[in-house]
Design a protein around this motif. Structure first.
Motif, PDB file in Angstrom:
ATOM      1  N   HIS A 210       0.797  -1.220   0.000  1.00 28.62           N
ATOM      2  CA  HIS A 210       0.000   0.000   0.000  1.00 28.62           C
ATOM      3  C   HIS A 210       0.831   1.270   0.000  1.00 28.62           C
ATOM      4  CE1 HIS A 210      -2.458  -3.247   1.897  1.00 28.62           C
ATOM      5  NE2 HIS A 210      -3.207  -2.893   0.877  1.00 28.62           N
ATOM      6  N   CYS A 211       2.096   1.158  -0.368  1.00 28.80           N
ATOM      7  CA  CYS A 211       2.904   2.364  -0.490  1.00 28.80           C
ATOM      8  C   CYS A 211       2.311   3.246  -1.584  1.00 28.80           C
ATOM      9  CB  CYS A 211       4.351   1.996  -0.816  1.00 28.80           C
ATOM     10  SG  CYS A 211       5.434   3.449  -0.958  1.00 28.80           S
ATOM     11  N   GLY A 212       2.115   4.521  -1.280  1.00 25.59           N
ATOM     12  CA  GLY A 212       1.491   5.422  -2.244  1.00 25.59           C
ATOM     13  C   GLY A 212       2.434   5.928  -3.311  1.00 25.59           C
ATOM     14  N   LEU A 213       3.751   5.717  -3.133  1.00 25.66           N
ATOM     15  CA  LEU A 213       4.719   6.157  -4.132  1.00 25.66           C
ATOM     16  C   LEU A 213       5.169   4.946  -4.927  1.00 25.66           C
ATOM     17  CD1 LEU A 213       6.302   8.636  -5.144  1.00 25.66           C
ATOM     18  CD2 LEU A 213       8.161   7.964  -3.591  1.00 25.66           C
ATOM     19  N   ARG A 214       4.859   4.951  -6.201  1.00 25.75           N
ATOM     20  CA  ARG A 214       5.203   3.823  -7.076  1.00 25.75           C
ATOM     21  C   ARG A 214       5.328   4.322  -8.515  1.00 25.75           C
ATOM     22  NH1 ARG A 214      -0.031   0.158  -5.973  1.00 25.75           N
ATOM     23  NH2 ARG A 214       0.503   0.749  -3.836  1.00 25.75           N
ATOM     24  N   GLY A 215       6.157   3.633  -9.281  1.00 19.61           N
ATOM     25  CA  GLY A 215       6.346   4.002 -10.675  1.00 19.61           C
ATOM     26  C   GLY A 215       6.052   2.830 -11.590  1.00 19.61           C
ATOM     27  N   PHE A 216       5.713   3.115 -12.837  1.00 26.00           N
ATOM     28  CA  PHE A 216       5.385   2.032 -13.762  1.00 26.00           C
ATOM     29  C   PHE A 216       5.433   2.525 -15.205  1.00 26.00           C
ATOM     30  CE2 PHE A 216       1.662   3.798 -11.581  1.00 26.00           C
ATOM     31  CZ  PHE A 216       1.027   4.462 -12.610  1.00 26.00           C
ATOM     32  N   LYS A 217       5.558   1.569 -16.100  1.00 26.92           N
ATOM     33  CA  LYS A 217       5.406   1.878 -17.513  1.00 26.92           C
ATOM     34  C   LYS A 217       3.925   2.132 -17.771  1.00 26.92           C
ATOM     35  CE  LYS A 217       9.311  -0.813 -19.286  1.00 26.92           C
ATOM     36  NZ  LYS A 217       9.710  -1.978 -20.120  1.00 26.92           N
ATOM     37  N   ARG A 218       3.635   3.260 -18.334  1.00 26.07           N
ATOM     38  CA  ARG A 218       2.238   3.659 -18.518  1.00 26.07           C
ATOM     39  C   ARG A 218       1.454   2.635 -19.322  1.00 26.07           C
ATOM     40  NH1 ARG A 218      -0.460   6.461 -22.481  1.00 26.07           N
ATOM     41  NH2 ARG A 218      -2.347   7.579 -21.787  1.00 26.07           N
ATOM     42  N   GLU A 219       2.000   2.178 -20.438  1.00 30.76           N
ATOM     43  CA  GLU A 219       1.269   1.247 -21.291  1.00 30.76           C
ATOM     44  C   GLU A 219       1.053  -0.095 -20.594  1.00 30.76           C
ATOM     45  OE1 GLU A 219      -0.284   1.932 -24.060  1.00 30.76           O
ATOM     46  OE2 GLU A 219       0.397   3.999 -23.802  1.00 30.76           O
ATOM     47  N   SER A 220       2.004  -0.534 -19.788  1.00 35.65           N
ATOM     48  CA  SER A 220       1.858  -1.817 -19.079  1.00 35.65           C
ATOM     49  C   SER A 220       0.694  -1.768 -18.101  1.00 35.65           C
ATOM     50  CB  SER A 220       3.153  -2.154 -18.330  1.00 35.65           C
ATOM     51  OG  SER A 220       4.223  -2.358 -19.219  1.00 35.65           O
ATOM     52  N   ILE A 221       0.587  -0.660 -17.364  1.00 35.69           N
ATOM     53  CA  ILE A 221      -0.483  -0.547 -16.362  1.00 35.69           C
ATOM     54  C   ILE A 221      -1.838  -0.352 -17.039  1.00 35.69           C
ATOM     55  CG2 ILE A 221      -1.375   0.922 -14.513  1.00 35.69           C
ATOM     56  CD1 ILE A 221       0.874  -1.031 -13.704  1.00 35.69           C
TER      57      ILE A 221
END
Length: 389
Positions: free
Chosen positions: A158-169
């Motif tokens: 539940h960590c509110g700071l996270r990064g991701f590849k936009r297309e993957s998500i």
């Protein structure tokens, strides 16, 4: 000149009346872009602020996206969809996360990870930044449940700071609108086989003077409910299988006569309750299997195994009807034999206990048979070819 085609990173912040802390969060993110050389943008996904947050964001050069549908998940999805960066880093606009130190996330994303989770327990939680209920019970328990239910190694769901590849998500079909969005991202990314990692991050004390939007028990239950719904094995299959086996074994044992365990005796009254337990357990097992088969049919991301895939290939209307009919006939035969024995004595008085002792397994088999036939019919409905738009 920065254009949408050159933006690598979008920092998305959900916003609902964050005028006290929004400016410092935006400045930290912009400072990170200047220091690191990362070409980026700040996107404020506003969920209906009435305190002037939108004007603050625009004055600082952030892009404001109005998201009318209420909820943490709705705001974030609105911001993610509007973002133009290849990568997205999301975080709350309450100054609890340090947007000036995003290097660990960007490094992992550039290395090929689809989702990079922050871990506050590894990075450090400042005194007063997290209520004891969340720190020692809520987050550890829900993260443990998530790892137990799904093949995930994430320690801080539940960590509110996270990064991701936009297309993957965007490809995994996120649908929740509330706080359970945090769990949905991890669960669906895991089930979709995305590449996931975790980096330490710090959690500072909320910079706002008002209470947070989070409601501990309500939102905790929403997270747990989501985890249960997406894992029918733990919600239905395992409890149902245990109930079914206990009920069935007990019913069979008592069909041959009373059973004593120490000073405690069990007879037909216990057998009746075991009958009910068997039926409820069997219904739960059927529901778990049907839920997974339906999810498989609709293309949902669900945990699958080789054993389940083999079962799915054999589960048809015809196989359900055959098994169900066999169970029903077995119970019916017992009933016929009882009737014949009664007729042999001229339909006179019977020993109630002995009669009920055999009538219970007969009724049980017939009920299980009908349930199985009905489940087979539902499978038949699922198997009807349809033309999808």
């Amino acid at each position: 000149m920065i254009t949408t085609s050159t933006i690598e990173l979008s920092v998305v912040m959900p916003c609902l009346n964050e005028a006290e802390t929004l400016a410092v969060c935006i400045r930290k993110a912009q400072g990170y872009f200047e220091r690191s050389g990362v070409v980026g943008e700040v996107v404020i996904a506003d969920n209906g602020s009435t305190d002037g947050s939108q004007e603050i964001a625009r004055e600082l050069g952030a892009r404001v996206v109005d998201v009318p549908e209420k909820g943490y998940g709705s705001a974030l999805m609105g911001g993610i969809e509007a973002a133009v960066g290849e990568y997205v880093i999301m975080g709350d606009a309450d100054d609890s996360y340090d947007f000036s130190d995003l290097d660990p996330f960007v490094e992992r994303l550039r290395a090929g990870d689809d989702l990079v989770m922050g871990n506050r327990f590894r990075g450090g939680i400042e005194p007063g930044a997290m209520p004891p209920l969340h720190k020692y019970l809520g987050n550890p328990v829900l993260s443990f449940v998530g790892r137990l239910f799904f093949p995930s190694q994430i320690r801080d769901f539940h960590c509110g700071l996270r990064g991701f590849k936009r297309e993957s998500i965007l490809s995994i079909g996120l649908i929740t609108t509330g706080m359970e969005f945090a769990s949905e991202v991890v669960v669906k990314s895991t089930l979709a086989g995305l590449r996931i990692s975790e980096v330490p991050t710090t959690l500072a004390k909320d910079g706002r003077s008002r209470p947070p939007h989070l409601r501990s028990w309500r939102d905790g239950w929403r997270h747990l409910r989501f985890l249960l719904i997406f894992s029918p094995r733990w919600l239905f299959l395992y409890p149902g299988a245990v109930a079914f086996l206990i009920g069935l074994i007990g019913s069979v044992m008592l069909a041959f006569g009373p059973v004593e365990v120490g000073s405690v005796g069990f007879n037909v009254s216990t057998q009746v309750y075991l009958l009910a337990l068997t039926i409820v357990g069997y219904q739960a097992v059927l529901f778990a299997l049907l839920a997974k088969l339906y999810a498989r049919h609709e293309g949902f991301f669900i945990p699958r195994s080789a054993a389940f895939e083999r079962f799915a290939e054999r589960a048809t209307l015809e196989s359900g009807a055959l098994v169900g009919t066999a169970l029903f006939i077995a119970g019916f035969v017992i009933g016929v034999l009882q009737f014949a024995a009664w007729a042999a004595v001229g339909f006179g008085g019977q020993d109630v206990v002995d009669t009920v002792r055999l009538a219970i397994p007969a009724a049980l088999l017939m009920i299980l048979g009908v349930q199985t036939i009905m489940a087979g019919m539902f499978l038949g409905i699922l198997s009807v070819p349809v033309r999808r738009r």
